[in-house]
Enzyme design. Structure first.
Site, PDB file in Angstrom:
ATOM      1  N   ASP A   6     -10.858   3.713  12.985  1.00  0.00           N
ATOM      2  CA  ASP A   6     -10.640   2.465  12.023  1.00  0.00           C
ATOM      3  C   ASP A   6     -12.034   1.987  11.519  1.00  0.00           C
ATOM      4  OD1 ASP A   6      -9.725  -0.384  11.736  1.00  0.00           O
ATOM      5  OD2 ASP A   6      -8.002   0.382  12.874  1.00  0.00           O
ATOM      6  N   SER A  57      -6.702  -3.208   8.568  1.00  0.00           N
ATOM      7  CA  SER A  57      -5.909  -2.324   9.441  1.00  0.00           C
ATOM      8  C   SER A  57      -4.245  -2.338   9.293  1.00  0.00           C
ATOM      9  CB  SER A  57      -6.545  -2.596  10.846  1.00  0.00           C
ATOM     10  OG  SER A  57      -7.530  -2.518  11.020  1.00  0.00           O
ATOM     11  N   HIS A 117      -6.226 -12.321   6.519  1.00  0.00           N
ATOM     12  CA  HIS A 117      -5.433 -13.180   7.315  1.00  0.00           C
ATOM     13  C   HIS A 117      -4.908 -14.365   6.565  1.00  0.00           C
ATOM     14  CE1 HIS A 117      -6.143 -10.908  11.489  1.00  0.00           C
ATOM     15  NE2 HIS A 117      -7.404 -10.737  10.644  1.00  0.00           N
ATOM     16  N   ARG A 147     -16.023 -12.954   9.516  1.00  0.00           N
ATOM     17  CA  ARG A 147     -15.819 -11.722   9.605  1.00  0.00           C
ATOM     18  C   ARG A 147     -15.228 -10.951   8.331  1.00  0.00           C
ATOM     19  NH1 ARG A 147     -14.665  -9.460  14.928  1.00  0.00           N
ATOM     20  NH2 ARG A 147     -12.817  -8.137  14.983  1.00  0.00           N
ATOM     21  N   ASP A 148     -14.431 -11.681   7.825  1.00  0.00           N
ATOM     22  CA  ASP A 148     -13.702 -10.952   6.799  1.00  0.00           C
ATOM     23  C   ASP A 148     -14.506 -11.411   5.227  1.00  0.00           C
ATOM     24  OD1 ASP A 148     -11.960  -9.508   7.999  1.00  0.00           O
ATOM     25  OD2 ASP A 148     -10.609 -11.439   7.788  1.00  0.00           O
ATOM     26  N   ARG A 184     -13.301 -17.775  14.954  1.00  0.00           N
ATOM     27  CA  ARG A 184     -12.070 -17.167  15.096  1.00  0.00           C
ATOM     28  C   ARG A 184     -11.984 -16.154  16.317  1.00  0.00           C
ATOM     29  NH1 ARG A 184     -11.458 -12.718  10.270  1.00  0.00           N
ATOM     30  NH2 ARG A 184     -10.057 -11.748  11.907  1.00  0.00           N
ATOM     31  N   ARG A 191      -5.159 -11.125  19.796  1.00  0.00           N
ATOM     32  CA  ARG A 191      -4.014 -10.213  19.521  1.00  0.00           C
ATOM     33  C   ARG A 191      -3.585  -9.135  20.273  1.00  0.00           C
ATOM     34  NH1 ARG A 191      -6.631  -6.743  14.593  1.00  0.00           N
ATOM     35  NH2 ARG A 191      -8.196  -5.593  15.776  1.00  0.00           N
ATOM     36  N   ARG A 263      -0.973 -12.920   7.896  1.00  0.00           N
ATOM     37  CA  ARG A 263      -1.065 -11.880   8.844  1.00  0.00           C
ATOM     38  C   ARG A 263      -0.770 -12.054  10.048  1.00  0.00           C
ATOM     39  NH1 ARG A 263      -5.841  -7.099   9.353  1.00  0.00           N
ATOM     40  NH2 ARG A 263      -5.547  -6.639  11.396  1.00  0.00           N
ATOM     41  N   GLY A 264       0.136 -11.091  10.654  1.00  0.00           N
ATOM     42  CA  GLY A 264       0.861 -11.383  12.063  1.00  0.00           C
ATOM     43  C   GLY A 264       0.032 -11.070  13.343  1.00  0.00           C
ATOM     44  N   ASP A 265      -0.821 -10.211  13.361  1.00  0.00           N
ATOM     45  CA  ASP A 265      -1.269  -9.586  14.759  1.00  0.00           C
ATOM     46  C   ASP A 265      -1.905 -10.508  15.348  1.00  0.00           C
ATOM     47  OD1 ASP A 265      -3.329  -9.375  12.836  1.00  0.00           O
ATOM     48  OD2 ASP A 265      -3.901  -7.405  13.673  1.00  0.00           O
ATOM     49  N   ARG A 266      -2.727 -11.581  14.828  1.00  0.00           N
ATOM     50  CA  ARG A 266      -3.648 -12.740  15.351  1.00  0.00           C
ATOM     51  C   ARG A 266      -2.872 -14.130  15.311  1.00  0.00           C
ATOM     52  NH1 ARG A 266      -8.394 -10.819  17.362  1.00  0.00           N
ATOM     53  NH2 ARG A 266      -9.372  -8.963  16.339  1.00  0.00           N
ATOM     54  N   LYS A 339      -6.014  -1.699  18.895  1.00  0.00           N
ATOM     55  CA  LYS A 339      -5.224  -1.161  17.837  1.00  0.00           C
ATOM     56  C   LYS A 339      -3.933  -0.616  18.256  1.00  0.00           C
ATOM     57  CE  LYS A 339      -8.638  -2.260  14.775  1.00  0.00           C
ATOM     58  NZ  LYS A 339      -8.400  -2.930  13.473  1.00  0.00           N
ATOM     59  N   ASP A 407     -14.556  -0.289  13.261  1.00  0.00           N
ATOM     60  CA  ASP A 407     -14.095  -1.417  12.822  1.00  0.00           C
ATOM     61  C   ASP A 407     -14.510  -2.904  13.706  1.00  0.00           C
ATOM     62  OD1 ASP A 407     -12.859  -3.269  10.836  1.00  0.00           O
ATOM     63  OD2 ASP A 407     -11.062  -3.291  12.293  1.00  0.00           O
ATOM     64  N   HIS A 411     -17.438  -5.530  12.698  1.00  0.00           N
ATOM     65  CA  HIS A 411     -17.049  -6.984  12.577  1.00  0.00           C
ATOM     66  C   HIS A 411     -18.344  -7.734  13.135  1.00  0.00           C
ATOM     67  CE1 HIS A 411     -13.618  -6.927  10.024  1.00  0.00           C
ATOM     68  NE2 HIS A 411     -12.899  -6.611  11.119  1.00  0.00           N
ATOM     69  N   ASP A 448      -8.397   3.924   7.995  1.00  0.00           N
ATOM     70  CA  ASP A 448      -7.572   2.943   7.467  1.00  0.00           C
ATOM     71  C   ASP A 448      -8.155   2.067   6.456  1.00  0.00           C
ATOM     72  OD1 ASP A 448      -8.908   1.434   9.364  1.00  0.00           O
ATOM     73  OD2 ASP A 448      -7.530   0.593  10.284  1.00  0.00           O
ATOM     74  N   HIS A 449      -9.411   1.781   6.487  1.00  0.00           N
ATOM     75  CA  HIS A 449     -10.230   1.011   5.529  1.00  0.00           C
ATOM     76  C   HIS A 449     -11.491   1.258   5.951  1.00  0.00           C
ATOM     77  CE1 HIS A 449     -11.193  -1.836   8.499  1.00  0.00           C
ATOM     78  NE2 HIS A 449      -9.814  -1.830   8.852  1.00  0.00           N
ATOM     79  N   HIS A 477     -14.356  -6.025   5.795  1.00  0.00           N
ATOM     80  CA  HIS A 477     -14.134  -4.816   4.976  1.00  0.00           C
ATOM     81  C   HIS A 477     -14.504  -4.449   3.744  1.00  0.00           C
ATOM     82  CE1 HIS A 477     -10.322  -5.341   7.967  1.00  0.00           C
ATOM     83  NE2 HIS A 477     -11.450  -5.103   8.869  1.00  0.00           N
TER      84      HIS A 477
END
Length: 534
Positions: A6, A57, A117, A147-148, A184, A191, A263-266, A339, A407, A411, A448-449, A477
């Site tokens: 990752d 991811s 996100h 972070r992003d 964040r 997550r 985005r859903g995971d967080r 992950k 990853d 970050h 994955d990125h 990323h």
């Protein structure tokens, strides 16, 4: 096996390149000695709006498992906002009508244009529409990114938001304000239920208005930076905006609340806190059962988290995991907590449940709750231990594994720690790949990125950008391609050739895996990266 490293991207630029600086004997060796492709892992190749959009991811694993490209969250939201479909929808109308009935409309989300996100432009459009719909009272609960996007860019986003709110407030009898916030990685955006206390702290901040008080978000950020100059935005502690000692934006039972992250995971855990009537992960501090809550997208289409959402997510069909299960083959998905959802939920087309309980094993190695740069090896060794243990007990046809290190540590912006993270993955592969050989198997080693290969901000000429004479750390990323190495010492390796060309992306992996398993790829998938020798 499909091994995802990752955040492991490819770049010829050595400036701030933790992957290039790492001692990685195994990865260097297999990159030289085995067939390799360089895959697209960002932009339109993974369903994002433009090719300038960095990969992530979630969409990366969606693409791997889907075999084709679906319009993803950011693109779907853009289209719904542009067409006006979001505002015409019943969920938006219900939230607005409730807020106009003497209640407050609250927005919670990540305040940046990282487009992973959320996107601040979506928030601005929602604020404008709320004004058009004559909602008088709005509060915004901001999560700082770093972070992003640039790790210390929070004030630019806060200033833009304050300007937007002032513009609205000056045009009539409106009261739109920032209510509270925090980094964040400190509040709210946990997550996979790895750290519920982090969500509880966010709840106390956003809902109860509890915490250190400031007169403005700018004052809070500046004060915290002065106290902790080495912290970047994602780690800023929570703050509450108050007037005369009273929070300006507590959420009251009966208010309308929109979580504008797509985005859903967080986002799932906060959604559960609002939606789940049997919620027990922390004390909510009161009755909030009548809060009118909705999210930007549905974050889990099987568990229907949350119940109400503004934009319908993509519907995935004919995924690789389902196809393999339908053909009676045994699968293993393995990673640590950070992950595990990527090799299960996202890989399976946003589906948490197994396709076949008897043929699929999902195994999670619990992550440590600690800043990742303080333990950059994370659980890489334990993942290999578990892999060896499980494959000694069962025969698997297809295994997918994720090493989060490049990853998650990337970050943090800690360059030296990210080098160690890459080296930890290499060390893990030094044990895992011989075990693959012993099992008579092969491995596709990919990413994955990108992330760890670009740890400082670069100018258009590839030189480092400077601030106060020092390179600016990059925690986001990248748009770089990722490796796809065909580690194969079996007799079958002679039967196929890795295709050349620049057109392949992560979505081509589904057909490739099917080919290697002797299954005809689904007719609607993108082509395989390999061709069978005649």
């Amino acid at each position: 096996m499909l091994i995802s490293m990752d955040g492991y991207g490819l770049s010829d630029n050595k400036n701030g390149n933790a992957i290039a600086d790492a001692h990685k004997e195994v990865l260097d060796k297999i990159s030289r000695n085995y067939a390799m492709q360089k895959l697209k892992a960002s932009g339109t190749a993974v369903g994002l709006p433009t090719d300038d959009d960095i990969g992530n991811s979630e969409v990366g694993h969606n693409a791997m498992g889907a075999g084709k490209i679906y319009a993803q969250g950011a693109r779907l939201v853009n289209e719904s906002l542009a067409s006006g479909a979001l505002y015409a929808g019943q969920v938006w109308q219900d939230l607005i009508n409730n807020a106009k009935n003497g209640k407050v409309l609250h927005f919670i989300g990540l305040l940046s244009d990282g487009n992973v996100h959320s996107n601040i432009s979506h928030l601005f459009l929602l604020l404008d529409q709320a004004k058009k719909d004559d909602v008088k009272n709005v509060r915004v609960h901001i999560l700082l990114d770093g972070r992003d996007v640039d790790p210390t860019s929070a004030l630019s986003y806060v200033d833009s938001l304050e300007s937007k709110l002032s513009e609205i407030n000056e045009s009539g009898s409106f009261d739109y304000r920032i209510a509270d916030g925090g980094g964040r990685m400190q509040i709210t955006m946990d997550r996979y239920e790895a750290n519920w206390p982090m969500v509880a702290l966010g709840w106390k901040t956003h809902v109860l208005g509890e915490g250190r008080q400031f007169s403005s978000a700018r004052e809070a950020i500046e004060d915290y930076r002065q106290e902790n100059p080495n912290d970047n935005d994602q780690n800023i502690p929570p703050f509450v905006i108050a007037k005369d000692g009273r929070p300006v934006g507590k959420i009251q039972n009966g208010d309308s609340v929109i979580l504008f992250n797509f985005r859903g995971d967080r986002s799932q855990e906060l959604s559960l806190a609002f939606d789940d009537r049997n919620f027990s992960h922390f004390d909510e501090g009161g009755d909030f059962s009548d809060v009118h809550f909705a999210s930007m997208l549905e974050y889990d289409s099987e568990k229907h988290i949350p119940e109400h959402y503004l934009v319908s997510p993509p519907t995935f069909t004919n995924t690789l995991g389902e196809y393999i299960a339908d053909n009676g083959l045994r699968q293993l998905a393995l990673s640590e907590t950070q992950k595990i959802g990527h090799v299960t939920y996202f890989f399976n087309g946003n589906r948490a449940a197994k396709f076949n309980e008897e043929l699929e094993d999902y195994v999670e190695v619990p992550s440590d709750v600690i800043p990742f740069d303080q333990r950059p090896w994370m659980k890489s060794a334990e993942i290999v231990d578990k892999f060896i243990e499980l494959t000694s007990q069962k025969n698997y046809d297809f295994i997918r594994i994720n090493f989060p290190n490049p990853d998650m540590v990337g970050h943090t912006g800690n360059f030296e720690a990210t080098i160690e993270a890459v080296e930890a993955v290499d060390l893990a592969l030094s044990r895992m790949l011989p075990a693959v050989d012993a099992l008579g198997g092969m491995a596709i080693v990919t990413g994955d990125h990108g992330n760890a290969e670009e740890m400082i901000e670069l100018g258009s000429d590839g030189s480092p950008k400077l601030r106060d004479g020092k390179p600016i750390a990059k925690t986001s990323h990248t748009t770089n391609r990722v490796p796809c190495i065909f580690y194969d010492n079996t007799e079958n390796a002679k039967s196929y050739t890795v295709k050349s060309g620049e057109e392949f992306g992560l979505a081509n992996l589904a057909s490739t895996v099917a080919d290697l398993l002797g299954l005809p790829p689904q007719s609607d998938w993108l082509p395989s990266i390999i061709e069978q020798n005649s």
